[in-house]
Design an enzyme around this catalytic site. Structure first.
Site, PDB file in Angstrom:
ATOM      1  N   SER A   1       0.444 -27.041   4.205  1.00 12.39           N
ATOM      2  CA  SER A   1       0.549 -25.722   3.581  1.00 12.39           C
ATOM      3  C   SER A   1       0.489 -24.612   4.631  1.00 12.39           C
ATOM      4  O   SER A   1      -0.021 -24.791   5.735  1.00 12.39           O
ATOM      5  CB  SER A   1      -0.591 -25.511   2.582  1.00 12.39           C
ATOM      6  OG  SER A   1      -0.649 -26.582   1.680  1.00 12.39           O
TER       7      SER A   1
HETATM    8  N1  SAH Z   1      -3.527 -30.547   1.597  1.00  6.07           N
HETATM    9  C1  SAH Z   1      -2.343 -30.974   2.319  1.00  6.07           C
HETATM   10  C2  SAH Z   1      -1.088 -30.480   1.618  1.00  6.07           C
HETATM   11  C3  SAH Z   1      -0.163 -31.624   1.404  1.00  6.07           C
HETATM   12  S1  SAH Z   1       1.250 -31.341   0.405  1.00  6.07           S
HETATM   13  C4  SAH Z   1      -2.389 -30.563   3.773  1.00  6.07           C
HETATM   14  O1  SAH Z   1      -3.295 -29.830   4.170  1.00  6.07           O
HETATM   15  O2  SAH Z   1      -1.548 -31.011   4.546  1.00  6.07           O
HETATM   16  C5  SAH Z   1       0.778 -32.134  -1.103  1.00  6.07           C
HETATM   17  C6  SAH Z   1       0.317 -33.569  -1.027  1.00  6.07           C
HETATM   18  O3  SAH Z   1       0.040 -33.986  -2.369  1.00  6.07           O
HETATM   19  C7  SAH Z   1       1.355 -34.558  -0.498  1.00  6.07           C
HETATM   20  O4  SAH Z   1       0.824 -35.294   0.559  1.00  6.07           O
HETATM   21  C8  SAH Z   1       1.686 -35.446  -1.694  1.00  6.07           C
HETATM   22  O5  SAH Z   1       1.965 -36.788  -1.361  1.00  6.07           O
HETATM   23  C9  SAH Z   1       0.402 -35.330  -2.487  1.00  6.07           C
HETATM   24  N2  SAH Z   1       0.571 -35.660  -3.915  1.00  6.07           N
HETATM   25  C10 SAH Z   1       1.582 -35.315  -4.742  1.00  6.07           C
HETATM   26  N3  SAH Z   1       1.383 -35.811  -5.978  1.00  6.07           N
HETATM   27  C11 SAH Z   1       0.203 -36.486  -5.933  1.00  6.07           C
HETATM   28  C12 SAH Z   1      -0.545 -37.224  -6.888  1.00  6.07           C
HETATM   29  N4  SAH Z   1      -0.137 -37.363  -8.153  1.00  6.07           N
HETATM   30  N5  SAH Z   1      -1.704 -37.780  -6.480  1.00  6.07           N
HETATM   31  C13 SAH Z   1      -2.151 -37.653  -5.215  1.00  6.07           C
HETATM   32  N6  SAH Z   1      -1.484 -36.967  -4.260  1.00  6.07           N
HETATM   33  C14 SAH Z   1      -0.323 -36.381  -4.607  1.00  6.07           C
END
Ligand code: SAH
EC number: 2.1.1.77
Length: 211
Positions: free
Chosen positions: A62
């Site tokens: 993000s």
């Molecule tokens: N907090 C992260 C942001 C990652 S983007 C950072 O600091 O880098 C969002 C993340 O949510 C992705 O890695 C994606 O795989 C995960 N995601 C999406 N749907 C999900 C679900 N149903 N359960 C768990 N993780 C999920």
């Protein structure tokens, strides 16, 4: 974490302060967390820009402003035990782990989870538990949590997460499709009070099967 602020990270923290982040603890943690560690080497030169960047598997780390904003919203209630949904690169988890007693984090893509776990270990952050699973379900046997942060866009607020909030607990979550409203939901007994904060853009919180 034995973090020493690098000039680049310090400049990022100053930029975020200029953009409206007021929580001094959040700013100081941003200033000592090496964001380049959460990116491929090829993107390292962009690590301290205030932008979202790809982390593989169609996912993104993000934008630092959003990380800081969601973190300060979450800290308003002084949570000790926190759940994050969407571990991704682990950067948001690293920021949270330095500000709360205990962090639990759930990710549905195994390869991202493995990398994130290694990065946090390397930073000497040991108060984090990782789960490979579906974030829509939360992490029931670790709950209740004082606060929950969802870092992917949900089409609606997952009921399981509301159930896993402690009384007085706060949920910070982007809700919507293409663009989303960042929402803060506070639990008071069996009542949930929602407030919209600002528009944001996240990758979707995927339904169902694990990757
Ligand atoms: N907090 C992260 C942001 C990652 S983007 C950072 O600091 O880098 C969002 C993340 O949510 C992705 O890695 C994606 O795989 C995960 N995601 C999406 N749907 C999900 C679900 N149903 N359960 C768990 N993780 C999920």
């Amino acid at each position: 974490m034995n973090g020493v602020a690098t000039t680049a990270a310090l400049n990022l923290a100053r930029h975020l302060q200029g953009a409206g982040i007021v929580n001094a603890d959040v700013l100081s943690v941003v200033a000592k967390t090496p964001r380049e560690l959460f990116l491929d080497a090829a993107l390292g030169h962009k690590a301290y820009e205030n932008t979202a960047l790809p982390i593989g598997q169609g996912q993104t780390i993000s934008q630092p402003y959003i990380v800081a904003r969601m973190t300060e919203l979450l800290l308003e209630s002084h949570p000790k035990r926190v759940l994050e949904i969407g571990t991704g690169s682990g950067y948001q988890a690293a920021i949270l782990a330095q500000l709360v007693d205990e962090l639990c984090t759930v990710e549905r893509i195994k390869s991202l989870q493995i990398q994130a776990r290694q990065r946090l270990k390397r930073l000497d952050l040991h108060n984090v538990s990782f789960k490979y699973g579906d974030g829509w379900k939360g992490w029931a046997n670790k709950g209740p949590f004082d606060a929950i942060m969802v870092t992917a866009a949900a089409s609606s607020v997952p009921q399981a997460l509301l159930q896993q909030l402690a009384d007085g607990g706060v949920l910070v979550i982007p809700v919507g499709d293409e663009v989303q409203q960042l929402m803060r939901v506070v639990r008071q007994g069996d009542q949930f009070h929602s407030q919209t904060i600002e528009m944001v853009k996240f990758v979707p919180l995927v339904n169902g099967e694990l990757a």
